[in-house]
Each structure stands twice: as structure tokens, then as C-alpha cells.
Design an enzyme around this catalytic site. Sequence first.
Site, short mmCIF file in Angstrom:
data_model
loop_
_atom_site.label_atom_id
_atom_site.label_comp_id
_atom_site.label_asym_id
_atom_site.label_seq_id
_atom_site.Cartn_x
_atom_site.Cartn_y
_atom_site.Cartn_z
N HIS A 48 -7.14 9.65 -15.30
CA HIS A 48 -8.50 9.75 -14.76
C HIS A 48 -9.16 11.05 -15.22
O HIS A 48 -9.02 12.09 -14.58
CB HIS A 48 -8.44 9.73 -13.22
CG HIS A 48 -7.78 8.51 -12.68
ND1 HIS A 48 -6.41 8.35 -12.67
CD2 HIS A 48 -8.30 7.38 -12.13
CE1 HIS A 48 -6.13 7.17 -12.13
NE2 HIS A 48 -7.24 6.56 -11.80
N LEU A 138 -5.67 7.37 -1.18
CA LEU A 138 -6.86 8.13 -0.79
C LEU A 138 -6.92 8.35 0.72
O LEU A 138 -6.58 7.47 1.51
CB LEU A 138 -8.11 7.43 -1.32
CG LEU A 138 -8.25 7.53 -2.85
CD1 LEU A 138 -9.24 6.49 -3.38
CD2 LEU A 138 -8.67 8.93 -3.26
N GLY A 178 -13.76 8.14 -2.32
CA GLY A 178 -12.70 7.27 -1.80
C GLY A 178 -12.02 7.88 -0.58
O GLY A 178 -11.73 7.19 0.40
N HIS A 283 -14.18 7.08 -14.94
CA HIS A 283 -13.29 7.28 -13.79
C HIS A 283 -11.81 7.21 -14.14
O HIS A 283 -11.07 8.15 -13.89
CB HIS A 283 -13.60 6.26 -12.69
CG HIS A 283 -12.52 6.15 -11.66
ND1 HIS A 283 -12.46 6.97 -10.57
CD2 HIS A 283 -11.41 5.37 -11.60
CE1 HIS A 283 -11.38 6.70 -9.87
NE2 HIS A 283 -10.72 5.73 -10.48
N GLU A 431 -3.54 6.81 15.31
CA GLU A 431 -2.15 6.81 14.86
C GLU A 431 -2.00 7.21 13.39
O GLU A 431 -1.10 7.96 13.02
CB GLU A 431 -1.50 5.43 15.07
CG GLU A 431 -1.37 5.00 16.52
CD GLU A 431 -2.64 4.35 17.06
OE1 GLU A 431 -3.63 4.21 16.30
OE2 GLU A 431 -2.65 3.98 18.25
N PHE A 457 2.59 -0.10 16.58
CA PHE A 457 1.55 0.61 15.83
C PHE A 457 2.11 1.42 14.66
O PHE A 457 1.37 2.14 14.00
CB PHE A 457 0.70 1.46 16.77
CG PHE A 457 0.04 0.64 17.85
CD1 PHE A 457 -0.65 -0.53 17.52
CD2 PHE A 457 0.14 0.98 19.19
CE1 PHE A 457 -1.22 -1.32 18.51
CE2 PHE A 457 -0.44 0.19 20.18
CZ PHE A 457 -1.12 -0.96 19.84
N ASP A 489 2.65 -7.18 28.12
CA ASP A 489 1.57 -6.95 27.16
C ASP A 489 1.50 -8.04 26.09
O ASP A 489 0.48 -8.20 25.42
CB ASP A 489 1.70 -5.57 26.49
CG ASP A 489 1.03 -4.48 27.32
OD1 ASP A 489 0.25 -4.83 28.24
OD2 ASP A 489 1.29 -3.30 27.07
N HIS A 493 1.48 -6.82 21.26
CA HIS A 493 2.13 -5.52 21.42
C HIS A 493 3.64 -5.58 21.18
O HIS A 493 4.31 -4.55 21.22
CB HIS A 493 1.88 -4.98 22.84
CG HIS A 493 0.52 -4.36 22.99
ND1 HIS A 493 -0.63 -5.01 22.62
CD2 HIS A 493 0.13 -3.15 23.47
CE1 HIS A 493 -1.67 -4.23 22.86
NE2 HIS A 493 -1.23 -3.09 23.37
#
Length: 693
Positions: A48, A138, A178, A283, A431, A457, A489, A493
Amino acid sequence: MRRAALNLKDGAAVASALQSKHTDLDKLCINSIRVLAMDAVQKANSGHPGMPMGMAPVGYLLFTRFIRHNPRNPKWYGRDRFVLSAGHGSMLLYSLLYLTGYDLTLDDIKHFRQLDSRTPGHPENLLTAGVETTTGPLGQGFGNGVGMAIAAKHMAARFEHDHPELFDHRIFAIASDGDLMEGISSEAASIAGHLGLGNLVYLYDDNHVTIDGHTEIAFTEDVNKRFDAYGWHTQVVEDANDLGALVRAIENGIAEQGRPSLIRVRSHIGYGSPHFQDSPEAHGKALGVEEVKLTKQNLGWPTEPEFYVPDEALSEYRKCVERGAKLEAEWNRAFAGYAAKHQQAAAEFNTMLKGELPAGWDAELPSFTPKDALATRQSASQAEQAIAKRVWNLFGGAADLNESTFTDVKDGGSFERGKWDGRNLHFGIREHGMCAILNGIALHGGFIPYGSSFMIFTDYCRPSIRLAALMELHVVYIFTHDSIGLGEDGPTHQPIEQLTALRAIPNLTLIRPGDANEAVEAWRVAMTHRGGPVMLALTRQRIPTLDRSATAPASGLRRGGYVLSQTAGRAPDLILLASGSELQLAVGAKEELEKRGHAIRVVSMPSFELFAAQDAAYRDAVLPPAVRRRLAIEAAAPLSWYRWVGLDGDVVGMTTYGASGPSQDVLRHFGFTIDNVVAHALKLLSSEKDRKV
Ligand SMILES: Cc1ncc(C[n+]2csc(CCOP(=O)(O)OP(=O)(O)O)c2C)c(N)n1
């Protein structure tokens, strides 16, 4: 030696010399970066060039005028940190590292993107001296920088006493379109603004170009207004080539102590290329031999030889070596004075920086008896509290789930704006940002960072967890509610595939302790393991503490898998393997199967990675190759277990999503009962083809 004063002095000198124009020498220095980037990408025919060409003036000023660094000692604690969040522009960083005298040669630049080179496609912290963090995905670097800034503040609060100049380093970063489009940077920017991290100076490469076209196709928000709203100090430099304006803006950013600083710099991707400047063509691919030649001519550069850097430019850059040595020597002198006055603090600081644990760190670890029926999130929490009392640099928090994960350090106080000594970080419901920040804290040095949330999560954290593993960072993750056993839940979950997916990440050590004493051992590993992150998978629901009087001690966890118990006097007919909350089912099923005359071995298997790292003799002793009737029990997708149960074995696992209901009902519904385990075991035991060889 007040650093701000030194920075301002340097900056002011530059500003007056430059007014708004750059000198011939500045131009040579800046164009050296552009030429190295173009030539390296052209030679590799990959990479790049555009971003380094556009942001060359920013890189030049930062490295020669603002960032306090010592190229000959990239690990000097007092250095400012620089993060190239837009890692695809790696040639900007490699050029600067070579030019300013780091352990990177022109030959390395010529081997850009080649196997075994120190100039890989994206910057990797383990490969190249001076690369503070691995970037490329990114947004990650943006979050890392916020973690570094948090770490710097916390360290200063703990240690600075009458020597603030030892602990006031800053974090500089270059972020691209980005980076700012990715959601993770919004999470990290939001928390940085909330905390008022005045030690951050970020430069946004506003070049209006991404891969698929101009930013107007997908990114038209007013970035500065957005960052104003986050509580950042924002500025604009309308022309990246206006060194005077850049200097003033960077000075202002440094002077702003109460807010993180964003400088939007209007730059031109592929600057100098007659055909590709300001175009997506610049780019991510080589400009082409002819265009490189035309660009060099346009920049007033000799077209040959390749990788040509004028001596004047190189010696200007190399002044960083002397300047860096001086800065570090001053710092070392000041630290010697500090250490004479604050002997204990200096000793503690050095222990932390070396990554060592204080003597007696584990002296207060609890142990549990069968009368304690605790969720492993509770037993692990007790272990953590005992460690935190003695290990000040265990530093982290929860993503708004401390009420469930129990990870806040008791009486530790909150890390908040101006209360930088608080031990508990409140990440909010962020998170992904949390995990990028944890990486930044680890990269900064001196801390064992940890973060907590629900196991489900981990999917929100996975990119940062993967980078922690790639960078071999000592980060501890505490993820609770680790199975359908969380109950009401329901399926949104209840993790199913997460354990298997996490086990697929190389160099991540996942531990799912099977009772309270294994939870303590899991924390022991989390503190002592080096070379990669450790994750604890913990239950929401209470589980029995195993009676260890007739079984192996929980310290077997350190080897990942161990024989918990076995029918006396006979070789096993069948091996039951289990992790976490399902270990109790293996223990119960063994009793039932013994009543039916079978010889059974129970293997507790809290960590596949630790077990796989044992030598073959140990593994074969735990799982004798001749015993092919093996049944694994884990309330999760079975995929990762087949390595251990083999083709003749079976798994009691989850092949569907879970369901909402009281924990015991849900577990029963999906077959996590002793009866069902016994039924599966009997089927294996009666099978002719599976017979022990
Ligand atoms: C998370 C992530 N998604 C996608 C990519 C692939 N990618 C690399 S660069 C890039 C475009 C970035 O545009 P910008 O940030 O403006 O960089 P510039 O064009 O200025 O070099 C993309 C999509 C990536 N590296 N990381």
C-alpha cells in the site's frame, strides 16, 4: 526535565523555521519516505504505497520533532508510544524506523513483504523493533492506543510521587478512514473521551479514499463533530504538506491535558503520483514501474538508483539517535534520583516491568471443601480477590457485568477521570473496545490486564483476542455464564459453539475449571502463564466442590487434563472425559457404571491447550491409546472433543441452540444428566467394534 516544555520548545523552533512552507531539507526528508514506500511496494509488487506517500509529512514531524523515542532502545519505558492504526500503511512506519536509526536496514526495506523478513505486510510487534503493536485489522490500533494511555495514567498515579516527568509519556497514533469507520474505534473513542485521556494525540488521515472508491460512497459524517461529541479536543489541518500548521496542531494537541486530541489532516493519497494521487488506485497496489519513475521526476528525485535516500536526509533523521540517547539518559538520571528517595516504589516498578510476580503473590489463595457448592464464577472471584490483595498490577474490569462476573477488586476504587489510581476499569457495554484496550495495557508494559463479560460475547471480542494471542500478550479474560446452564436468559445468551471456536485460536489458553478448587488453580495458571492470553470459562450456576480425599488434587489442572479417579485394581473399560460443570456428571456416571461392574476412569479436562502441550508419555498415561471407548461430556458443540475421544468415542454435547428455562430443566432437557451419560456409556461398552484392542 518537563516533557511538555521540551516538546513545545522543539515544536516552536520548527514552526518559526518553517512558517507555513517547508525547507528543502524537510522536503528531502519527507520525499525520502515517499520514495522508499513506492520502491518497496513496487519491488514486492504488493502493498500500500498511497497512505505513506500522503502522510509522510506527519510521520516525519512526529518522529523527528515530537515523539520522545530512543531508536537504540525501543523498549525504554519513558518513551512516547506511536501506533500506526492503519497498519496497511506499514511502509510509513518501516521507512521511519529505518531512517531514524532503529534496528532495521535498507536491506530489510528491500525485502518488504518477503518470507522471514522484518518488514511483513502489516506491522508485527514481535518481528520488528520499534513496532509497538501489531496492526492491520482496522480499528484495533486505535483501541490499543487508548489502552496504552490508560496504563500510562494508572502507572503515573501509582508511582510518580514527586517525579511526574518520569511517567508522563504520551500516545501518538495515525488512524485512517477505515479505522474510524470500524465500530471498535467508536467504543474506544467514547471511553477515551469519557475518561478525559489527555495523553492521547491521534492524527486522522483524511484522504477521502478507501479501496472501493472515494469516501463519499460510504463515509460522509462530520468526523470532528463526532469526536467533539465524544469529548475530544479536535482540530483540522487543511493541508498535510503545511508543516507549520501541522506543528501548531500537534503542539496544541500535546498541550491539551484534559481531553484526548484528534487532528483531522486533509492529505492526498499517493501524493506526487501524476496519475494516481487522490485515487483509489494508489491505495493498495504497486504504482507500476513507469508511474514510479514519473512520480520521482515530479518530486524532483533521481529515478535511479531505487531506494535512494540523500545523505542530508538520512543524517537529519539520524539525529534522532543522539536525541533519543540524551532523552533516555536524562530519564535514567531522574529515575536514579527517584529510586534513591523511593526505594520500595522503584523496586516494585522494576518487578512489574520485568513481568515478575511479587514474592508471596499466591499466599492467600483459598481452598474449598465439599460443603462449598459454588458457581465457578464465585470461587474464581475469591481467588482473584486473594491475588489482587498482593498483586497491585492486576488491572482490569468488566464490560458492565461486574454484578455477574464478580471481577471488580474489592475496595479498589474506580478508575475515572482524575482518579487515575482506581483499580477497577468500567468499560461500559463495549466488549470489543475492552479487549483492544486490554491489549494496549499489556503492550504498554507493567500490568497484567484482565476483562470480563459473558462467554457468549466472546464473539464480540474475537478479533482482539486473536491479536492478543498473535502478539503473545499476557491478558486474562474472565468469561462467565459459560453454557446452557445459565438457564433463563435462553439461546441468545447460551454459548454453544464458542468453546470450540475459541479452542481454534492458536496460542490462546482456555480453561474451564470443573469445581471450586480447579477455579483457584485456573487463576494460578492465569497469573503464571507467559507468552499468550489465558481465558477462564466459568459457570453461572452452582456446582458441587468435589471430594478430593479419594481423588487426584486439583493441581492436576496445571497439565490441562488429568486422571481424577479410577476404578481400583483394574484397567479401565471406558474413559469419561469432561470439563467445567459437566465434570460432576462424569463422577456420578462412574459410580453408576461401577455398580454395573464396569471399570471406569474419569479424566478432568479443563484445558485442551495445556494438555496438548504435555509430552506424549503423559498424554498417553492419561488417555491410554488402547482404551478406545471414550465418552466426553460438555454442554457445548462437540467438535473440538473428537481429537480426544477418537473415531470410536462419543460426545454428549450440544448440536442445537439451547432454550430458555430454569437451569436444571434446561440441562435435563438437553441430556446433561447422569442417566443420559450412563446410557451413552453403556452403548459404547456394549459395542463390539469399539472393543479394547
Ligand atoms: C477490519 C478490517 N476490514 C477490512 C480490511 C481490509 N482493508 C484494508 S485497507 C482498507 C481500506 C482502508 O481505507 P483507508 O482506511 O481510508 O486507508 P487508505 O485508503 O487511506 O490507505 C480495507 C477495507 C482491514 N484491514 N481490516
